[in-house]
Motif scaffolding. Sequence first.
Motif, mmCIF file in Angstrom:
data_model
loop_
_atom_site.group_PDB
_atom_site.id
_atom_site.type_symbol
_atom_site.label_atom_id
_atom_site.label_comp_id
_atom_site.label_asym_id
_atom_site.label_seq_id
_atom_site.Cartn_x
_atom_site.Cartn_y
_atom_site.Cartn_z
ATOM 1 N N THR A 218 -32.712 30.515 -22.460
ATOM 2 C CA THR A 218 -33.423 29.584 -23.329
ATOM 3 C C THR A 218 -32.488 28.739 -24.176
ATOM 4 O OG1 THR A 218 -35.179 29.453 -24.989
ATOM 5 C CG2 THR A 218 -33.679 31.311 -25.166
ATOM 6 N N ALA A 219 -31.320 29.271 -24.566
ATOM 7 C CA ALA A 219 -30.369 28.519 -25.387
ATOM 8 C C ALA A 219 -29.197 27.989 -24.573
ATOM 9 C CB ALA A 219 -29.852 29.386 -26.526
ATOM 10 N N GLU A 220 -29.337 27.978 -23.255
ATOM 11 C CA GLU A 220 -28.288 27.458 -22.382
ATOM 12 C C GLU A 220 -28.356 25.932 -22.344
ATOM 13 O OE1 GLU A 220 -26.750 28.065 -17.744
ATOM 14 O OE2 GLU A 220 -28.650 28.934 -18.421
ATOM 15 N N PRO A 221 -27.225 25.234 -22.391
ATOM 16 C CA PRO A 221 -27.255 23.784 -22.241
ATOM 17 C C PRO A 221 -27.919 23.384 -20.928
ATOM 18 C CG PRO A 221 -25.121 24.479 -23.058
ATOM 19 C CD PRO A 221 -25.867 25.731 -22.687
ATOM 20 N N ALA A 222 -28.783 22.374 -20.983
ATOM 21 C CA ALA A 222 -29.519 21.949 -19.793
ATOM 22 C C ALA A 222 -28.574 21.538 -18.672
ATOM 23 C CB ALA A 222 -30.464 20.805 -20.151
ATOM 24 N N ALA A 223 -27.480 20.856 -19.015
ATOM 25 C CA ALA A 223 -26.537 20.404 -17.992
ATOM 26 C C ALA A 223 -25.900 21.589 -17.276
ATOM 27 C CB ALA A 223 -25.467 19.525 -18.623
ATOM 28 N N GLU A 224 -25.575 22.663 -18.012
ATOM 29 C CA GLU A 224 -24.978 23.842 -17.392
ATOM 30 C C GLU A 224 -25.987 24.557 -16.500
ATOM 31 O OE1 GLU A 224 -23.156 26.416 -20.227
ATOM 32 O OE2 GLU A 224 -21.933 24.810 -21.131
ATOM 33 N N ALA A 225 -27.227 24.620 -16.946
ATOM 34 C CA ALA A 225 -28.268 25.260 -16.148
ATOM 35 C C ALA A 225 -28.478 24.513 -14.837
ATOM 36 C CB ALA A 225 -29.575 25.312 -16.940
ATOM 37 N N LEU A 226 -28.447 23.183 -14.895
ATOM 38 C CA LEU A 226 -28.604 22.385 -13.680
ATOM 39 C C LEU A 226 -27.421 22.582 -12.742
ATOM 40 C CD1 LEU A 226 -29.942 19.049 -15.207
ATOM 41 C CD2 LEU A 226 -31.213 20.625 -13.743
ATOM 42 N N ALA A 227 -26.227 22.665 -13.300
ATOM 43 C CA ALA A 227 -25.027 22.746 -12.476
ATOM 44 C C ALA A 227 -24.928 24.046 -11.699
ATOM 45 C CB ALA A 227 -23.789 22.578 -13.358
ATOM 46 N N ARG A 228 -25.510 25.111 -12.203
ATOM 47 C CA ARG A 228 -25.328 26.413 -11.553
ATOM 48 C C ARG A 228 -26.571 26.896 -10.803
ATOM 49 N NH1 ARG A 228 -27.522 30.721 -13.817
ATOM 50 N NH2 ARG A 228 -28.482 30.548 -15.883
ATOM 51 N N THR A 229 -27.648 26.122 -10.788
ATOM 52 C CA THR A 229 -28.854 26.522 -10.053
ATOM 53 C C THR A 229 -29.035 25.617 -8.842
ATOM 54 O OG1 THR A 229 -30.198 25.140 -11.549
ATOM 55 C CG2 THR A 229 -30.038 27.498 -12.050
ATOM 56 N N PRO A 230 -29.699 26.104 -7.797
ATOM 57 C CA PRO A 230 -29.853 25.304 -6.574
ATOM 58 C C PRO A 230 -30.578 23.995 -6.836
ATOM 59 C CG PRO A 230 -30.453 27.602 -6.182
ATOM 60 C CD PRO A 230 -30.278 27.456 -7.657
ATOM 61 N N ALA A 231 -30.080 22.933 -6.227
ATOM 62 C CA ALA A 231 -30.674 21.611 -6.440
ATOM 63 C C ALA A 231 -32.095 21.522 -5.894
ATOM 64 C CB ALA A 231 -29.791 20.540 -5.790
ATOM 65 N N ASP A 232 -32.425 22.368 -4.919
ATOM 66 C CA ASP A 232 -33.770 22.305 -4.345
ATOM 67 C C ASP A 232 -34.754 23.237 -5.038
ATOM 68 O OD1 ASP A 232 -32.661 24.668 -3.512
ATOM 69 O OD2 ASP A 232 -33.176 24.428 -1.393
ATOM 70 N N ALA A 233 -34.335 23.876 -6.125
ATOM 71 C CA ALA A 233 -35.255 24.733 -6.879
ATOM 72 C C ALA A 233 -36.129 23.854 -7.759
ATOM 73 C CB ALA A 233 -34.480 25.729 -7.732
ATOM 74 N N GLY A 234 -37.413 23.834 -7.491
ATOM 75 C CA GLY A 234 -38.301 22.971 -8.253
ATOM 76 C C GLY A 234 -38.549 23.464 -9.663
ATOM 77 N N ARG A 235 -38.514 24.772 -9.846
ATOM 78 C CA ARG A 235 -38.793 25.359 -11.157
ATOM 79 C C ARG A 235 -37.800 26.481 -11.414
ATOM 80 N NH1 ARG A 235 -43.385 24.765 -8.193
ATOM 81 N NH2 ARG A 235 -44.889 23.208 -8.916
ATOM 82 N N LEU A 236 -37.581 26.773 -12.693
ATOM 83 C CA LEU A 236 -36.633 27.798 -13.103
ATOM 84 C C LEU A 236 -37.308 28.766 -14.056
ATOM 85 C CD1 LEU A 236 -33.677 25.352 -13.848
ATOM 86 C CD2 LEU A 236 -34.052 26.628 -11.730
ATOM 87 N N ALA A 237 -36.914 30.020 -13.995
ATOM 88 C CA ALA A 237 -37.434 31.032 -14.923
ATOM 89 C C ALA A 237 -36.571 31.019 -16.182
ATOM 90 C CB ALA A 237 -37.397 32.415 -14.282
ATOM 91 N N VAL A 238 -37.199 30.994 -17.333
ATOM 92 C CA VAL A 238 -36.494 30.932 -18.609
ATOM 93 C C VAL A 238 -36.421 32.330 -19.217
ATOM 94 C CG1 VAL A 238 -36.456 29.909 -20.912
ATOM 95 C CG2 VAL A 238 -37.276 28.566 -18.963
ATOM 96 N N LEU A 239 -35.204 32.740 -19.580
ATOM 97 C CA LEU A 239 -34.983 34.081 -20.129
ATOM 98 C C LEU A 239 -34.795 34.029 -21.641
ATOM 99 C CD1 LEU A 239 -32.404 35.568 -17.579
ATOM 100 C CD2 LEU A 239 -34.900 35.567 -17.450
ATOM 101 N N THR A 240 -35.417 34.982 -22.318
ATOM 102 C CA THR A 240 -35.170 35.249 -23.730
ATOM 103 C C THR A 240 -34.849 36.724 -23.851
ATOM 104 O OG1 THR A 240 -36.774 33.552 -24.367
ATOM 105 C CG2 THR A 240 -36.106 35.124 -26.067
ATOM 106 N N ASP A 241 -33.673 37.039 -24.380
ATOM 107 C CA ASP A 241 -33.221 38.436 -24.459
ATOM 108 C C ASP A 241 -33.285 39.125 -23.105
ATOM 109 O OD1 ASP A 241 -32.806 38.029 -27.124
ATOM 110 O OD2 ASP A 241 -34.532 39.183 -27.811
#
Length: 460
Positions: free
Chosen positions: A407-430
């Motif tokens: 949840t507190a990860e920079p959006a650019a970093e999250a995009l860079a390390r997840t598959p480009a074809d993933a339409g949605r991502l699961a958001v983690l808190t703790d």
Amino acid sequence: MSVLDAIGDTPLIRLTRITAGLTAEVHLKAEFLNPGGSVKDRAALAMVQAAEQSGELRSGGVIVEGTSGNTGVGLAMIAAQCGYRALVVVPDKSSEEKIKTLRAYGAQVVITTGGVTREDPRHVSQVAARLAAETPGGWLAGQYDNPANPGAHLATTGPEIWRQTGHRVTHFVAGVGTGGTISGAGAFLRSAGRVTVVGADPENSVYGGGDGSPYYVESIGHYVHPDTAEDVWPQSYHREIVHRIERVSDRESIEMTRRLAREEGILVGASTGTAVVAALRVAGELGPESVVVVLAPDSGRAYLSKYFDDGWLRRAGFPAPAAPGPLVADAPVTAPLLVPATSRVRDLPATGPAEVAVLVLPRSDRPISDPAPGDVIGSVPLEALRGASPDAPLTAYAQPPLPPVGTAEPAAEALARTPADAGRLAVLTDGRITGVVPRAALAALTRLAPAASNATGSRH
């Protein structure tokens, strides 16, 4: 004198800063100062010596063990000194540092899948037992059921604490993994001076009454896969020795681990953080006449890429120093639609904002509200269910689990390390799934970032 003679007689360190406001003394048993870096050196030595005496382990033999890392390091160190080979099986969740340490001692390392049932042939214990049987001269240490494990602490750890405190110790706090440390040392201390023995356990571990779902603290607790046929507890754990168990969340454990380094100058692993949180709770109930000893199992040097890495914390959704740029939490995050993996199409709610169903392994003793990524077996885009039979199982339409982002990860970093074809991502808190975010929404945030920065200034 050899390196084996350096095992044990670790010092007690009084905690002074994180204990502010407490009147009871709190001392840390510094097991990370053993030559192999952990309390497991004691059990490893005792198990090898017992096997040599019984003839199970002979000259030129191969020591085999399934472990999250520390016992394997102790066995590999002893194997190097005594002329044995070491073959160590570790789950894939073990830290990179532990695996590299095992190899540095010359051990052959086999990495297997974590988070599977005990009956699964890929389970650590199953792989280790098979390799021990197939390897000429192989001897399986079997720390979970080997009586030499608690026996080591009955003979050494408990008496050391009793002596080092001048017989004043009133409470002993330790984490419960195989159970050998708390069972052996606790048994001695109870018999010597009516010491209260307190177990420290991850919140989700079954030892303290949790549901057995995944947690982030290594080398402690008891995970149970929902499909496990029988929950078998280690014979090394003598639960009658423990007076009570304190359950500690992953967040509390990790935050305390980092505090110990920065406030006490003590670099330890997160299982120590768990135990210290429990010890401070206990000490808060006591007066100046009480002496609490908490056992610190291993060094933080084995976890520099995890609990002490700000990027790892952000990716898992734990608190970390603020990062610049738009964060995942700045995007439109929706609550996840969590359904048991056994569900059928008709079980889905008729309405709601969710666009995807997250299939979660069922756990009978708690509602599905805060799964860890390890609880999830897949995801189902709801648009894929148009025209589906109400009786159809959701697993028939399942796609891979949504890639997790913090949840507190920079959006650019999250995009860079997840598959480009993933339409949605699961958001983690703790470390738990608390939301779902469209990947496109994060991309939009990064495109808007320069304009937002010019208008409001960068986030620091």
